[in-house]
Design an enzyme around this catalytic site. Structure first.
Site, short mmCIF file in Angstrom:
data_model
loop_
_atom_site.label_atom_id
_atom_site.label_comp_id
_atom_site.label_asym_id
_atom_site.label_seq_id
_atom_site.Cartn_x
_atom_site.Cartn_y
_atom_site.Cartn_z
N ASP A 52 0.23 50.97 56.81
CA ASP A 52 -0.92 51.28 57.15
C ASP A 52 -1.71 50.14 58.10
OD1 ASP A 52 -3.96 51.93 56.98
OD2 ASP A 52 -4.18 51.26 55.14
N ASN A 101 -4.90 50.23 59.41
CA ASN A 101 -6.39 50.11 59.64
C ASN A 101 -7.07 49.98 58.12
OD1 ASN A 101 -6.13 52.53 58.86
ND2 ASN A 101 -7.37 53.69 60.31
N ASP A 138 9.32 66.29 62.63
CA ASP A 138 9.90 67.21 61.43
C ASP A 138 8.99 68.45 61.74
OD1 ASP A 138 10.21 68.34 58.90
OD2 ASP A 138 9.79 66.26 58.04
N ASP A 146 12.04 72.10 58.60
CA ASP A 146 12.02 72.26 57.12
C ASP A 146 12.39 73.59 56.74
OD1 ASP A 146 10.02 71.01 54.96
OD2 ASP A 146 9.36 72.83 55.13
N GLU A 178 16.98 71.72 57.34
CA GLU A 178 17.04 71.51 56.11
C GLU A 178 17.20 72.91 55.42
OE1 GLU A 178 13.97 70.16 52.41
OE2 GLU A 178 13.54 71.76 54.04
N HIS A 217 12.37 62.16 50.88
CA HIS A 217 11.23 62.05 50.39
C HIS A 217 10.64 63.09 49.32
CE1 HIS A 217 11.06 65.45 52.97
NE2 HIS A 217 9.95 65.93 52.62
N ASP A 218 11.78 63.92 49.50
CA ASP A 218 11.77 65.06 47.91
C ASP A 218 12.47 64.54 46.95
OD1 ASP A 218 10.00 66.71 49.54
OD2 ASP A 218 12.07 67.65 50.53
C1 GLC Z 1 10.62 71.10 52.49
C2 GLC Z 1 9.90 69.31 52.60
C3 GLC Z 1 9.22 69.35 51.36
C4 GLC Z 1 8.14 70.44 51.50
C5 GLC Z 1 8.80 71.71 51.64
C6 GLC Z 1 7.70 72.77 51.74
O1 GLC Z 1 11.47 71.02 51.43
O2 GLC Z 1 10.93 68.43 52.63
O3 GLC Z 1 8.57 67.93 51.10
O4 GLC Z 1 7.37 70.29 50.23
O5 GLC Z 1 9.68 72.02 52.30
O6 GLC Z 1 7.42 72.64 53.34
CA CA Z 2 -4.37 53.89 57.79
#
Ligand code: GLC
Ligand code: CA
Length: 551
Positions: free
Chosen positions: A21, A23, A98, A199, A255, A328-329
């Protein structure tokens, strides 16, 4: 095997909200990323995959896009993005965007138009159906819980949303939808981005009869067989390839939830007609149970070896693998596949990294993985932010399937927020992530686990990753070598060989906290490539030992 840069690269995934971050508003942002490019360069990665930074109301942290060609205010401006891109390129780092093409936000202008009247020009951009006897058009459940259909009063019809109701699915049958998306992608390519992570791309083509799904005791029918790897998915991706991807020297990764080997060989075929590679999720499902990921069950190493070896062998020479233990999932990889107790954490994380980076495919490092960041000790739901967690907490506790305590156990083990707590930079306030109040709490272990400490210590996990990445850049065998599993039935050791033009590397990984005997653990007359121990014992692998040598 053809040699290309994206096969020889290591990718680093950034979750912008939690990275840095700049700011003090508690939310990571683009300038924050730019300020850390030297850190990433030091690590040695080649490509940065940045989770969505487009305009979005944030129902799913940016995976609900309301404008594909603008930046979310919280993350900065398009000028900030351009500066990031330029600064990254100056350092020889590539940027992969992404892109969410399966759905948009319900606040996207297309959807606002679409829902207004049945005759609106954008009506067909989304999937609208009439209800059946006063209820949903079919029994499909959504990925984040509840029905996959949402009733809309304006036109007395339902729209499909495979994820939350704030994420209506685009109708890929409609040629204008595809054209709009391709134009938008071309715009990003012309800007100079180096690729896309698509995605849930395996879900863009639905079976158009929308049949009910099987109900196996669950609350909703299983619609996924009619959604994943659907009838026209390859036609669409080939068209996208012809119209956009093939015109640029970019990297593409899809993905692909629910992908099989056969399907992956189409998506990521070496003929280059679709994508460069896909994320398969089979190894992310080996610890699932009746309620899917919502369990505390620990995986079994035999399953991990079987699944990963199947993909190594199955795609060789035909398609290309992406290698990952976290994103991240997913929960933090050291907590899930290694051992996050302080005495074993770093050792087991080095072992996991060795196991993955030595395989064939393109490795992905998820932010903080290079520091051995762990799952978070969530104690109650108010600490959680993730839409999936919040939905399933309600669904599973309200239906009497889990108590609060059981569900919190599951969330600590599997919740997506584990991966989304702020990056741990140093020992100052909020781990140096922000001078304000972070949008999600910092893991209390940041005083022990942080980048500053690791950069000051030569035997740290950070430098071990740096070493693995360097090795990959210097040794084609790590990228292209043939993979062969050893000791397939050993319950503690993951061992394999790589072969490339007469060279042979042996990779040994002890996944247990015990010493284990192993006939391959013998360095006599061999060249040591890398290990997470200083001393070796002949015929023995020490707890969480990783050992790689050349014959
Ligand atoms: C993919 C992303 C995930 C998101 C989902 C819906 O699986 O990695 O974070 O919630 O798609 O877009
Ligand atoms: Ca920020």
């Amino acid at each position: 095997m053809s040699k290309v840069w994206w096969k020889e690269s290591v990718v680093y995934q950034i979750y912008p909200r939690s990275f840095m971050d700049s700011n003090g508003d508690g939310i990571g942002d683009l300038n924050g990323i730019t300020s850390k490019l030297d850190y990433l360069k030091e690590l040695g990665v080649d490509v940065l995959w940045i989770s969505p930074v487009y305009k979005s109301p944030g129902a799913d942290n940016g995976y609900d896009i309301s404008d594909y060609q603008d930046i979310l205010d919280e993350f900065g401006t398009m000028e900030d993005f351009d500066r990031l891109l330029e600064q990254a390129h100056q350092r020889g780092l590539k940027i992969v965007m992404d892109l969410v093409l399966n759905h948009t936000s319900n606040e996207h202008p297309w959807f606002i138009e679409s829902r207004s009247t049945v005759n609106n020009p954008y009506r067909n951009y989304y999937i609208w159906r009439k209800g059946q006897k006063g209820s949903e058009p079919n029994n499909w459940g959504a990925m984040f819980g509840g029905s996959a259909w949402e009733y809309d009063t304006a036109t007395d019809m339902y729209y499909l949303h495979c994820f939350s109701k704030e994420q209506p699915d685009l109708n890929w049958e409609e040629a204008r939808v595809r054209k709009s998306l391709y134009d938008m992608m071309t715009w990003w390519c012309e800007k100079g981005v180096d690729g896309f992570r698509f995605d849930v791309i395996s879900m863009i083509s639905k079976v158009q009869t929308f049949p009910d799904g099987k109900k196996d005791g669950g609350l909703y029918g299983n619609g996924w067989p009619y959604i994943m790897n659907g009838p026209k998915v390859h036609d669409y991706i080939q068209e996208m390839n012809r119209e956009v991807l093939s015109k640029y020297d970019i990297m593409t990764v899809g993905e692909a939830a629910g992908v099989t080997l056969t399907e992956a060989k189409k998506y990521a075929n070496t003929n280059g007609k679709e994508l460069n590679m896909v994320f398969q999720f089979e190894h992310m499902c080996i610890d699932e149970e009746k309620y899917g990921k919502w369990t505390t069950k620990r995986y079994n190493l035999l399953d991990l070896k079987r699944v990963l070896s199947k993909w190594q062998t199955g795609l060789e020479g035909k398609a290309w693998n992406s290698l990952f233990f976290g994103n991240h999932d997913q929960p933090r990889s050291v907590s899930r596949f290694g051992d996050d107790r302080p005495e074993y954490r770093e050792r087991s994380a080095k072992m996991l990294a060795t196991c993955m980076h030595m395989m064939q495919g393109t490795p992905y490092v998820y932010q903080g993985e290079e520091l051995g960041m762990t799952n978070f000790p969530f104690e109650d739901l108010t600490q959680c932010r993730d839409i999936e967690t919040l939905h399933y907490y309600a669904e599973l506790t309200e239906n009497g399937i889990y108590s609060n305590d059981q569900m919190m156990d599951c969330i600590r083990a599997r919740g997506r927020d584990n991966a989304r707590t702020p990056m741990q930079w140093d020992t100052t306030m909020n781990a140096g992530f922000s001078t304000g109040t972070p949008w999600i709490a910092v893991n209390p272990n940041y005083k022990e686990i942080n980048a500053k400490e690791q950069l000051e210590r030569t035997d740290s996990l950070f430098y071990y990753y740096q070493q693995l990445i360097r090795l990959r850049h210097m040794n084609k065998i790590m990228v292209y070598g043939h993979y062969k599993l050893l000791l397939p039935n050993h319950k503690d050791i993951f061992a394999y060989k790589r072969n490339y033009y007469g060279k042979e590397w042996t990779i040994l990984c002890n996944f247990s906290e015990q010493e284990v005997t192993c006939k391959y653990a013998n360095l006599t007359g061999k060249k040591l490539i890398i290990s997470n121990y200083e001393e070796h014992k002949k015929g023995i692998l020490q707890p969480y030992e990783a050992l790689v040598y050349q014959e």
